[in-house]
Design an enzyme around this catalytic site. Sequence first.
Site, PDB file in Angstrom:
ATOM      1  N   LYS A   1      -3.113   1.979   8.931  1.00 50.18           N
ATOM      2  CA  LYS A   1      -3.239   1.113  10.116  1.00 50.18           C
ATOM      3  C   LYS A   1      -4.698   1.005  10.578  1.00 50.18           C
ATOM      4  O   LYS A   1      -5.145  -0.051  11.002  1.00 50.18           O
ATOM      5  CB  LYS A   1      -2.307   1.629  11.213  1.00 50.18           C
ATOM      6  CG  LYS A   1      -2.919   2.034  12.529  1.00 50.18           C
ATOM      7  CD  LYS A   1      -1.865   2.448  13.523  1.00 50.18           C
ATOM      8  CE  LYS A   1      -2.278   3.629  14.353  1.00 50.18           C
ATOM      9  NZ  LYS A   1      -3.284   3.477  15.342  1.00 50.18           N
ATOM     10  N   ASP A   2      -5.447   2.097  10.471  1.00 52.66           N
ATOM     11  CA  ASP A   2      -6.825   2.057  10.947  1.00 52.66           C
ATOM     12  C   ASP A   2      -7.719   1.206  10.043  1.00 52.66           C
ATOM     13  O   ASP A   2      -8.594   0.482  10.526  1.00 52.66           O
ATOM     14  CB  ASP A   2      -7.389   3.486  11.078  1.00 52.66           C
ATOM     15  CG  ASP A   2      -6.729   4.245  12.223  1.00 52.66           C
ATOM     16  OD1 ASP A   2      -5.961   3.613  12.989  1.00 52.66           O
ATOM     17  OD2 ASP A   2      -6.977   5.456  12.370  1.00 52.66           O
TER      18      ASP A   2
ATOM     19  N   SER B   1       0.712   7.351   9.488  1.00 48.26           N
ATOM     20  CA  SER B   1       0.608   6.491  10.667  1.00 48.26           C
ATOM     21  C   SER B   1      -0.832   6.126  10.986  1.00 48.26           C
ATOM     22  O   SER B   1      -1.084   5.345  11.893  1.00 48.26           O
ATOM     23  CB  SER B   1       1.218   7.210  11.862  1.00 48.26           C
ATOM     24  OG  SER B   1       0.434   8.348  12.156  1.00 48.26           O
ATOM     25  N   CYS B   2      -1.793   6.710  10.279  1.00 47.13           N
ATOM     26  CA  CYS B   2      -3.185   6.478  10.680  1.00 47.13           C
ATOM     27  C   CYS B   2      -4.016   5.712   9.658  1.00 47.13           C
ATOM     28  O   CYS B   2      -4.519   4.637   9.962  1.00 47.13           O
ATOM     29  CB  CYS B   2      -3.865   7.809  10.979  1.00 47.13           C
ATOM     30  SG  CYS B   2      -3.195   8.596  12.432  1.00 47.13           S
ATOM     31  N   LEU B   3      -4.188   6.288   8.473  1.00 47.31           N
ATOM     32  CA  LEU B   3      -5.124   5.669   7.523  1.00 47.31           C
ATOM     33  C   LEU B   3      -4.818   4.187   7.247  1.00 47.31           C
ATOM     34  O   LEU B   3      -5.705   3.340   7.417  1.00 47.31           O
ATOM     35  CB  LEU B   3      -5.181   6.480   6.223  1.00 47.31           C
ATOM     36  CG  LEU B   3      -6.345   7.480   6.101  1.00 47.31           C
ATOM     37  CD1 LEU B   3      -6.487   8.395   7.299  1.00 47.31           C
ATOM     38  CD2 LEU B   3      -6.251   8.305   4.829  1.00 47.31           C
TER      39      LEU B   3
END
Length: 433
Positions: A262-263, A258-260
Amino acid sequence: MKISVIGVGYVGLTQALGLAEFGFDVVGIDIIKEKVDKLNQGQTPLTEEGLEQLLSKHLNNNLSFTTDYSVIKNSDAIFLCVGTPPRQDGSTNLDFLMSAVNTMKPYLTGNHKLVIVKSTVPVGTTRKVYSMLRDNNVAVFFNPEFLREGLAIHDFFNPSRIVIGFDNNSKQYLNNLFKIYEYFVNKNTPFILTNWETAELIKYASNTFLAMKISFINELARFAEHHNIDIKTLSKGIGADPRIGYSFLNAGLGYGGSCLPKDVKSLIKQFEATGLEPKLISAIDSVNESQVKWFFNKIKQEYPSLEGKTFAIFGLAFKPKTDDLRESRGIAMIDLLLSQGSKIKAYDFVPNARANLLQKYINDHNIEILDDPYECVVNADGVIITTDDAKFTDLDWSKISELISNKIVFDGRNILDEPKLRALGFKYLGVGK
Ligand code: UDX
């Protein structure tokens, strides 16, 4: 001290439990009533080590959950932990955050309060939040989280650093925030104190740097397999330099979660919105986007056609010890195989990851989600490893060699014992090998 945490997903729930463990009176607020009800009954909505124990320890003691924002009236500090999901074009959707700020605003009355933005937000967002609340009696901070899924509770209590962004107005209230984080002050955790915008970018830059290391080694893996280069030894040889470090140099199917993803995409959009071309950052994303396809083509070359072939897929969530399917490379692989008419028998060691996958493919008869990894390989035409769960290495590969139709394994995470598999008669194909 009374603390509210708005949004009890991964970040908020971990924050709420951690603060409760420090002894504060904590209320977790969420707009999803079902989630709040479950939490108040002691049920965790997430698969995360240590979470359940902390919940049962503090629930109805110094921790509760509600959908009612008015509890904020009595709070001394409010942590904003709502999701900031990606829009279709990769930019960040701030609707949940803005709505949370607007909903809490009428309750920011009485005593002076700290408002701490913890959601990952594009540069300039905390300033926007401040402008929405400037008439209220609040001090606004940005305090990013660096929690890894599967290790969130561990990471909460053992952070590598605490980053705090503030401005001239909130500076004088820094000590109040240090009181909340006294545990870390006493532990000599490094504190990085800076302005809002720098703190916001630290979060994006950290994840983008990790993503860069992964895309770097993945791109080298494509070159390595043409030249008798051992990709794992290459990673060791590079990582031995302390300026580089060993971590995040494991070649594989790319980064998910959910992070890498999208960031990195959000940072690209933030550059573009500033009128700048993000050359390196765009390359990180494009290597990652093509990595599963690249490995899939390797699989494809081993068969005259993939139509009607059955594959055992080991690893459904985006990484081990979680049930989170977001941006899972395993699912990307499943979709490519299904598009070619292949059949799938899928397994993950986390039961809830299997349950979540079942929901996703409920009407697809070409995919079976099984509770036993050995059942997946019966009459299969190949095994594909999609997460780096060490438990896959420990499976009884001799048993698998007897059950499978075609002894070929595609190790998308380079975790298996290659010589052992070859000795069992398997053809072994990894990433960069
Ligand atoms: C990440 C950051 O690590 C954390 O600090 C941040 O706050 C949230 O995002 P997480 O999303 O839990 O945490 O995943 P992480 O452990 O970083 O792994 C991300 C992805 O990279 C996984 O799909 C993993 O398989 C992949 N990966 C990781 C590699 O492909 N190679 C590596 O060497 C390391």
